[in-house]
Scaffold this active site. Structure first.
Site, PDB file in Angstrom:
ATOM      1  N   PHE A 177       0.813  -1.226   0.000  1.00 31.81           N
ATOM      2  CA  PHE A 177       0.000   0.000   0.000  1.00 31.81           C
ATOM      3  C   PHE A 177       0.844   1.273   0.000  1.00 31.81           C
ATOM      4  O   PHE A 177       0.370   2.334  -0.379  1.00 31.81           O
ATOM      5  CB  PHE A 177      -0.945   0.017   1.215  1.00 31.81           C
ATOM      6  N   LYS A 201      -0.849  -6.238  -9.884  1.00 37.69           N
ATOM      7  CA  LYS A 201      -1.850  -6.443  -8.809  1.00 37.69           C
ATOM      8  C   LYS A 201      -1.519  -5.441  -7.695  1.00 37.69           C
ATOM      9  O   LYS A 201      -0.636  -5.658  -6.878  1.00 37.69           O
ATOM     10  CB  LYS A 201      -1.741  -7.883  -8.295  1.00 37.69           C
ATOM     11  N   GLU A 204      -4.943  -3.892  -2.317  1.00 35.96           N
ATOM     12  CA  GLU A 204      -6.393  -3.645  -2.264  1.00 35.96           C
ATOM     13  C   GLU A 204      -6.723  -2.417  -1.418  1.00 35.96           C
ATOM     14  O   GLU A 204      -7.835  -1.904  -1.465  1.00 35.96           O
ATOM     15  CB  GLU A 204      -7.140  -4.885  -1.748  1.00 35.96           C
ATOM     16  N   SER A 254       5.162  -7.093   3.317  1.00 32.24           N
ATOM     17  CA  SER A 254       5.701  -7.453   4.637  1.00 32.24           C
ATOM     18  C   SER A 254       6.486  -8.767   4.555  1.00 32.24           C
ATOM     19  O   SER A 254       6.285  -9.574   3.638  1.00 32.24           O
ATOM     20  CB  SER A 254       4.539  -7.594   5.622  1.00 32.24           C
ATOM     21  N   CYS A 309       9.683   1.690   3.618  1.00 37.54           N
ATOM     22  CA  CYS A 309      10.525   0.535   3.962  1.00 37.54           C
ATOM     23  C   CYS A 309      11.954   0.964   4.239  1.00 37.54           C
ATOM     24  O   CYS A 309      12.749   0.178   4.735  1.00 37.54           O
ATOM     25  CB  CYS A 309      10.495  -0.487   2.849  1.00 37.54           C
ATOM     26  N   GLU A 410       8.918  -4.481  13.228  1.00 37.55           N
ATOM     27  CA  GLU A 410       8.688  -3.394  12.274  1.00 37.55           C
ATOM     28  C   GLU A 410       7.380  -2.709  12.663  1.00 37.55           C
ATOM     29  O   GLU A 410       6.312  -3.322  12.628  1.00 37.55           O
ATOM     30  CB  GLU A 410       8.582  -3.935  10.844  1.00 37.55           C
TER      31      GLU A 410
HETATM   32  P1  NAD Z   1       1.359  -6.703   2.890  1.00 36.84           P
HETATM   33  O1  NAD Z   1       2.373  -7.778   2.956  1.00 36.84           O
HETATM   34  O2  NAD Z   1       0.230  -6.727   3.839  1.00 36.84           O
HETATM   35  O3  NAD Z   1       0.677  -6.673   1.423  1.00 36.84           O
HETATM   36  C1  NAD Z   1       1.457  -6.636   0.259  1.00 36.84           C
HETATM   37  C2  NAD Z   1       0.694  -7.329  -0.857  1.00 36.84           C
HETATM   38  O4  NAD Z   1       0.490  -8.690  -0.512  1.00 36.84           O
HETATM   39  C3  NAD Z   1      -0.675  -6.735  -1.139  1.00 36.84           C
HETATM   40  O5  NAD Z   1      -0.836  -6.616  -2.535  1.00 36.84           O
HETATM   41  C4  NAD Z   1      -1.645  -7.726  -0.519  1.00 36.84           C
HETATM   42  O6  NAD Z   1      -2.828  -7.842  -1.275  1.00 36.84           O
HETATM   43  C5  NAD Z   1      -0.881  -9.039  -0.553  1.00 36.84           C
HETATM   44  N1  NAD Z   1      -1.148  -9.888   0.618  1.00 36.84           N
HETATM   45  C6  NAD Z   1      -1.345  -9.472   1.902  1.00 36.84           C
HETATM   46  N2  NAD Z   1      -1.513 -10.531   2.712  1.00 36.84           N
HETATM   47  C7  NAD Z   1      -1.422 -11.628   1.941  1.00 36.84           C
HETATM   48  C8  NAD Z   1      -1.499 -13.038   2.212  1.00 36.84           C
HETATM   49  N3  NAD Z   1      -1.720 -13.503   3.427  1.00 36.84           N
HETATM   50  N4  NAD Z   1      -1.357 -13.887   1.182  1.00 36.84           N
HETATM   51  C9  NAD Z   1      -1.129 -13.436  -0.067  1.00 36.84           C
HETATM   52  N5  NAD Z   1      -1.051 -12.113  -0.376  1.00 36.84           N
HETATM   53  C10 NAD Z   1      -1.183 -11.230   0.615  1.00 36.84           C
HETATM   54  O7  NAD Z   1       2.155  -5.324   2.975  1.00 36.84           O
HETATM   55  P2  NAD Z   1       1.562  -3.842   3.108  1.00 36.84           P
HETATM   56  O8  NAD Z   1       1.010  -3.658   4.474  1.00 36.84           O
HETATM   57  O9  NAD Z   1       0.693  -3.526   1.940  1.00 36.84           O
HETATM   58  O10 NAD Z   1       2.900  -2.976   2.946  1.00 36.84           O
HETATM   59  C11 NAD Z   1       3.759  -2.673   4.010  1.00 36.84           C
HETATM   60  C12 NAD Z   1       4.929  -3.641   4.066  1.00 36.84           C
HETATM   61  O11 NAD Z   1       5.655  -3.616   2.847  1.00 36.84           O
HETATM   62  C13 NAD Z   1       5.935  -3.256   5.148  1.00 36.84           C
HETATM   63  O12 NAD Z   1       6.343  -4.422   5.810  1.00 36.84           O
HETATM   64  C14 NAD Z   1       7.075  -2.639   4.375  1.00 36.84           C
HETATM   65  O13 NAD Z   1       8.335  -2.719   4.989  1.00 36.84           O
HETATM   66  C15 NAD Z   1       7.044  -3.462   3.123  1.00 36.84           C
HETATM   67  N6  NAD Z   1       7.718  -2.782   2.027  1.00 36.84           N
HETATM   68  C16 NAD Z   1       8.949  -3.251   1.669  1.00 36.84           C
HETATM   69  C17 NAD Z   1       9.647  -2.623   0.663  1.00 36.84           C
HETATM   70  C18 NAD Z   1      11.008  -3.109   0.271  1.00 36.84           C
HETATM   71  O14 NAD Z   1      11.540  -2.643  -0.721  1.00 36.84           O
HETATM   72  N7  NAD Z   1      11.610  -4.032   0.990  1.00 36.84           N
HETATM   73  C19 NAD Z   1       9.083  -1.514   0.000  1.00 36.84           C
HETATM   74  C20 NAD Z   1       7.812  -1.078   0.386  1.00 36.84           C
HETATM   75  C21 NAD Z   1       7.132  -1.727   1.413  1.00 36.84           C
END
Ligand code: NAD
Length: 517
Positions: A177, A201, A204, A254, A309, A410
């Protein structure tokens, strides 16, 4: 010392940005649709989720919760489009990228405004995302050269050997997000410039921005099926992980989900790169130039409401406890104006959701119970005219124990932990013992200290007198340990390698076989 947040006036928060140059008012359809094979189509799934403006708590639209059928349809259409797209010369494929760049530039204000409304970050932060997206498109425009293979003549007399790069087929990215605009561009422009077809994708939680970008991209007139947009949550992701027509997956999110994506995608025979979470330390040496360090640290910790991040989440003060530095960080944090990101005067927006706000506040509370000292408490902040928004003001905790939950977890919110280390070696060891390895920064005037830090610290992105070590598009976005699963990162040559496969050819052409003319 505990300081409670007092709101400064925040009046000019509503959509004055609409009046800025080039900005056309845009009304998003209430029900968000997928874009597959060059057409906008309703999801075949029944369930939907609300898209909520985190600054107001108000519902803005409805996004499909996802369906296997949507992914199946998109993967089939993308697969059909592969053959003619691969056979389109790279020099022609990148012409679409030049147009993409122009479209993003011409619609910058409008895209940034949608991003701010659904994601909460300030308008300046949204615009910065667009710049990095454009930068990635620019680098991907070099694909005709970057994609070249290599040739060795006469590996033995009369036999030549060479390699060529070919696309994989269809790729997909699953994004988080916090950067609704930028992150898909770490992958997508490279993938399609290399001759792959693609599925994006978005998260959401923030589906509107990419939907609008795809609407604007209709002007590209890409062949149907080359670029597709599929919305949804876990069901959509699982379908992407399993579908046989999708060969490569780029994930950012994450750590727990990154690990799942990497393992599940790989078990289905896919190439996977999965960037995960982070906990980024900043080391301040006794010789650091304080004015620069303080400004950069607070911008890093509280920019994007700490939801980056690469955000600084831990400050490690080396040597003598420097009360002046801590006081200055608090004063600098107090100057941050929290509010609706559409106002030019706001420095920090809300966190993404009610659940996220509650989680962050719980972690803060547990940090205090675990022995941390509250230096600046951002909980309970009220923003005028945005009483239902998910705001937390800058929060600073002192004396944080490196064994505590608040240090290890985190938080992904505007919370900065401060702790002490006696020596640089001790600070490096604290960093190297962390699960995460996304980035680490040092503030010092000593070349030797900086060099040691750069060499010994086990993270993928290092900043020296820098607060956010975000690589330009022509460098890979590195990440180590639990911040990354895979081999090749996003951006630049890593993205090119990830979205191509090499084919080695050894050829024998005897003169004796060749017809003489
Ligand atoms: P998230 O992991 O909740 O969601 C990321 C994506 O995964 C979304 O598109 C979501 O629909 C999907 N998703 C979520 N839960 C899922 C599941 N159980 N099974 C399959 N798909 C699933 O992450 P978020 O809250 O949207 O974003 C924040 C996280 O992203 C933080 O941990 C941040 O550190 C990380 N991030 C990392 C970087 C990097 O370069 N390392 C960059 C930006 C964000």
């Amino acid at each position: 010392m505990t300081i409670m947040w007092k709101r400064k006036r925040s009046s000019d928060i509503f959509c004055k940005f609409l009046c800025k140059k080039n900005s056309k008012p845009f009304v998003m359809e209430d029900k968000i649709r997928n874009y597959i094979n060059g057409q906008w189509i309703d999801s075949r799934g029944q369930a939907s989720l609300d898209v909520v403006n985190p600054a107001t708590g108000k519902r803005m639209a409805e996004v499909p919760a996802g369906s296997k059928e949507d992914v199946k349809f998109a993967a089939e259409k993308a697969h059909i489009a592969c053959s003619s797209w691969q056979n389109t010369p790279a020099t022609q494929r990148i012409q679409y990228l030049f147009k993409m760049k122009r479209i993003l530039e011409e619609n910058e204000y409008e895209i940034a405004e949608i991003c701010t409304n659904e994601c909460g970050k300030t308008i300046a932060e949204s615009r910065a995302e667009i710049l990095r997206a454009i930068e990635n498109i620019e680098v991907a425009c070099g694909i005709p050269k970057l994609m070249q293979g290599g040739f060795s003549e006469n590996i033995t007399t009369g036999i030549d050997e060479f390699f060529i790069r070919q696309p994989l087929g269809t790729g997909a990215c699953i994004s988080p997000f916090n950067f609704p605009i930028m992150i898909p561009f770490w992958f997508m422009p490279y993938a399609i410039a290399c001759g792959n077809t693609y599925i994006v994708k978005p998260s959401e939680k923030v589906p509107m921005t990419m939907t609008r970008i795809f609407e604007l991209f209709e002007e590209l007139n890409l062949p149907p099926g080359v670029l597709n947009l599929v919305h949804g949550g876990k069901e959509t992701v699982d379908a992407i992980l399993e579908h046989p027509f999708i060969q490569a997956i780029s994930f950012v999110g994450s750590t727990a989900v990154a690990k799942y994506i990497y393992q599940t995608g790989a078990s289905h025979g896919k190439r996977v790169q999965a960037q995960g979470g982070a906990k980024n330390p900043v080391v301040v040496m006794p010789d650091a130039e304080l004015e620069t360090a303080v400004k950069i640290i607070t911008d890093s910790a509280f920019g994007c409401a700490g939801q980056r991040c690469l955000a600084a989440s831990v400050v490690i003060l080396v040597g003598q406890t420097d009360k002046e530095l801590v006081d200055r960080i608090i004063r600098s944090a107090l100057e941050k104006k929290v509010g609706y990101g559409l106002s030019d005067s706001v420095d920090m927006g809300p966190v993404i959701s009610k659940q996220s706000k509650a989680r962050i506040e719980t972690l803060i509370e547990r940090g205090i119970q675990g022995g941390a000292t509250m230096l600046l408490d951002g909980r309970g902040i009220k923003v005028r005219d945005c009483e239902d928004g998910y705001f937390i003001g800058p929060t600073i905790l002192g004396n944080v124990n490196p064994d505590s939950e608040i240090y290890k977890t985190e938080i992904f919110g505007p919370v900065l932990s401060i702790l002490h280390a006696d020596t640089l070696e001790e600070a490096i060891s604290l960093i190297n013992n962390s699960l995460y390895g996304n980035s680490a920064c040092i503030f010092t005037r000593s070349g030797a200290a900086a060099r040691k830090f750069r060499h010994e610290t086990m993270v993928g992105n290092i900043g020296v007198n820098i607060g956010i070590a975000a690589p330009m598009a022509f460098f890979p976005f590195s990440g180590w340990k639990e911040s990354f699963y895979g081999d090749l990162h996003g951006q630049s040559l890593h993205a090119l390698e990830f979205y191509t496969q090499t084919k080695v050819v050894i050829e024998r052409w005897h003169e004796a076989w060749t017809r003489k003319f």
